[in-house]
Structures are given as structure tokens and as C-alpha cells.
Design a protein around this motif. Sequence first.
Motif, PDB file in Angstrom:
ATOM      1  N   ASP A 151       0.817  -1.173  -0.018  1.00 38.62           N
ATOM      2  CA  ASP A 151      -0.123   0.089  -0.106  1.00 38.62           C
ATOM      3  C   ASP A 151       0.851   1.396  -0.060  1.00 38.62           C
ATOM      4  O   ASP A 151       0.395   2.237  -0.696  1.00 38.62           O
ATOM      5  CB  ASP A 151      -0.995  -0.148   1.462  1.00 38.62           C
ATOM      6  CG  ASP A 151      -1.985  -1.234   1.216  1.00 38.62           C
ATOM      7  OD1 ASP A 151      -2.378  -1.551   0.014  1.00 38.62           O
ATOM      8  OD2 ASP A 151      -2.225  -1.413   2.305  1.00 38.62           O
ATOM      9  N   SER A 155       1.134   4.171  -2.992  1.00 39.64           N
ATOM     10  CA  SER A 155       0.814   5.498  -2.382  1.00 39.64           C
ATOM     11  C   SER A 155       1.877   6.372  -2.788  1.00 39.64           C
ATOM     12  O   SER A 155       1.773   7.647  -3.403  1.00 39.64           O
ATOM     13  CB  SER A 155       0.688   5.709  -0.928  1.00 39.64           C
ATOM     14  OG  SER A 155       0.434   7.084  -0.483  1.00 39.64           O
ATOM     15  N   GLU A 165      -5.260   8.797  -6.170  1.00 38.60           N
ATOM     16  CA  GLU A 165      -5.608   7.427  -5.607  1.00 38.60           C
ATOM     17  C   GLU A 165      -6.517   6.663  -6.543  1.00 38.60           C
ATOM     18  O   GLU A 165      -7.419   7.126  -7.310  1.00 38.60           O
ATOM     19  CB  GLU A 165      -6.505   7.556  -4.270  1.00 38.60           C
ATOM     20  CG  GLU A 165      -7.038   6.315  -3.787  1.00 38.60           C
ATOM     21  CD  GLU A 165      -7.586   6.303  -2.281  1.00 38.60           C
ATOM     22  OE1 GLU A 165      -7.926   5.412  -1.843  1.00 38.60           O
ATOM     23  OE2 GLU A 165      -8.046   7.514  -2.149  1.00 38.60           O
TER      24      GLU A 165
END
Length: 384
Positions: A151, A155, A165
Motif C-alpha cells: 500500500d 501511495s 488514488e
Amino acid sequence: MTHPDSCLSTNNPEEAKLFYVPWLPSMEFHKGRLFAADYSTTPYGQAIYNALEGDYMGWQDYFGFTPKYWQRHNGADHILVWSEPLHGFSHPRMKRGNHHYIHTQRLLRPAIGIVVEVSTTFVEMYPKCSAKNILVPYPNPDGRNVNGKFDEEASTLSNKTGLGERPASYWYSSGNHGSCAGLRKRMQADYKCTQSYKVLSHNDRLPSYSLGMRLSKLCPCPGGDSPSAKRHFDSLMSGCIPLILSHDFVWPYTKEFDPEIGTDSDEFSIRLAAEDYNEPFYRDDCTVNSYDGLPMIIDSIINNVTEMDRLRKGVEKAADLYSFYRRDKNIPENPLRAGILPDGGAAHALVQALADRVSRKKWLQCEQELERMPPRPEVRSFKC
């Protein structure tokens, strides 16, 4: 379940309610190599195969154990694990579909089969016998799925490139093989003409599998060599809504597999009929053909804000159910090597499923189903 520290195991067979059969066919087939050279039934496999038929001589000779506990309930309290979809007592070769589940994995015999795949066709034809086994998600022991590392990478890439996103409508990358090879080829060709591909690709190369899913809203999952694939579950772990294009795929721990289970796969995934996409949406020059293709259907789904919000919430919940480890930033990259036992939703669901089979009620229901059932057609392939 079999770890020395597990509270579920005992060394006293008189205390045991269930018996795990210590045989790993994948290890026997591969013998330490990436690709298996020989799928012949080994003497150990043959001994278990024969035990399922009431012949225990090989069990005594090769495993050195008494047949007493096999004989107690004809093996209905014994557990066999099929860790790969196309592995059984041998390899099904081109005889797949129900033929594989019935003859290669012996899922209509008394023993409890823990499997990573059964087909919709098999479940519909043998609902009670299918449900006496246990369907589990593909295990993914990569700790980066639950410790936040993947993750963080997604990001960082989003912030670095200014993409935001989940900038891509969908992610797709796969080989063109299996019973859905034609569909996969069309999907691959179409994807290179989409805005999603333009957003995610760099120098005509896509990011890694784990990043691509985390940067996309939907993840199409076609069938391949068999109805299921690792991507079905990785998409959930990545927060990407799975779009199923495989008639025979069955979600574990849902009422698709066993009506007694309350979970509905519609809460976290979308299912489309693969046969509706027999032609590519784009021509070779990326101009659009004159009908509704998969990229257009995906755009229409994404534009439904209410539905997307509902599915995202379902995906978040399903990710916990299908993960063998809980989310924990301290989980190492390889938790198995570190000796960390699975503690996620999938592990707990498996333990509960085993507990539900201690009474052997499901095997009795399977026996009754087989007694009443007229002869069934021999199905030797999977439906795309």
C-alpha cells in the motif's frame, strides 16, 4: 492446524475428532523443481487412494500406521489437502471439469477434501457432496499484503506521479492460456487501447502486479487453466473490486459453494458472462467497434457512484475473510519462515468449517445424494 504449538492438535488418536493425512502431493510431483516432471501416482498416493476404497494394506506398509482410525468411519473424519487446483492423486491432464474432482481428487469419497477450487458445474450437479468438502482461498503468504508495504509503494507512486488514488479504471495483465485463452487475448489487446493502460504504463511497460491492482478500481478475473486464479483473491487484498469472467469460478466461504453459508459474493464482486465478449472492443488502430465491449461496461460500472461505494465496503470486509493473516504492520515479509501461525479470517473460517464436519452430517447428506442421483454426464472441461 498441524503446527506443534497449535491448540487444535493432539498426539493421542483416541482423543482426535478428525485426522489430517500427512501427504503433500505437490511436493511429491515437483521434487524440489519449479516444474513437475512426473505426475504419476506415487506409492504413498496410491496407499491413500486405496484406503478411500477400503483397502488399507498400502497405508500400513508405506505409512506404518494402523488402519483402525480409517475403519472407524470409513475415512469420513480424515482430511486430505489439495493445495493446487489441478493436483490430485495424479494430474488430470486434459480430463478436467468434474472428471478431475471425481476421479483425480476423489471428492465424492468420504474423506474431507480441503481444496482451492471446485467448479460451478460440479457444485450444481453435486451440491451436498461438494459441500462436505471445504473450499478455501488461494493462500498468499507474502506479508507485504498485510503489513502495509504494498500500500505504501502504491501511495508513493501515486504521489510522485501526481496520479491520485486509484487513477486507473481497471488493471489487466495475463498470459493467453487455458479454456479462456480467446477471451484473455481479446482483453489484453483491448487493454492497450484504454486510458487505464496509458495512465499506468511507462515506456509501454506496466507496473508490478501488486501495484497495478492497488492503482485501479476494478480487476477483471477471467478463467485460465482452471476456473480460479490467485488474482481473484489478490484483487481483494489490494482493494480492487474483482470482475469475474469465469462461469465455473466459485467463491469460497459463500453460498455459491454451500447454501448454508450466509455470505453473498455479490456484496464484494461483479460477475459477467464471458460469452458476451466474443469480439474485441477496439480495432487494431484503437478505434471503437460498434457494440458494448468490456471497457465500456467497466466505465458504466465505475460511473455508478452508489454501487461502487457499496462494493468497496464489501471488498474491505471480504479482504479480511480471505486473508490467512490479519493486517499488522509488524508482520514480516515471510511470516511462515518466521514461524508465525496464520491468524486471519481465512484461517478462522477453515477451523470453523472443520468443526462443522466433526459430526459427519455433511458426508451422510452426500451419501444420500449419491444414492438418489441418476447417472450424471461425464464433464471433462471447464466452462469459460
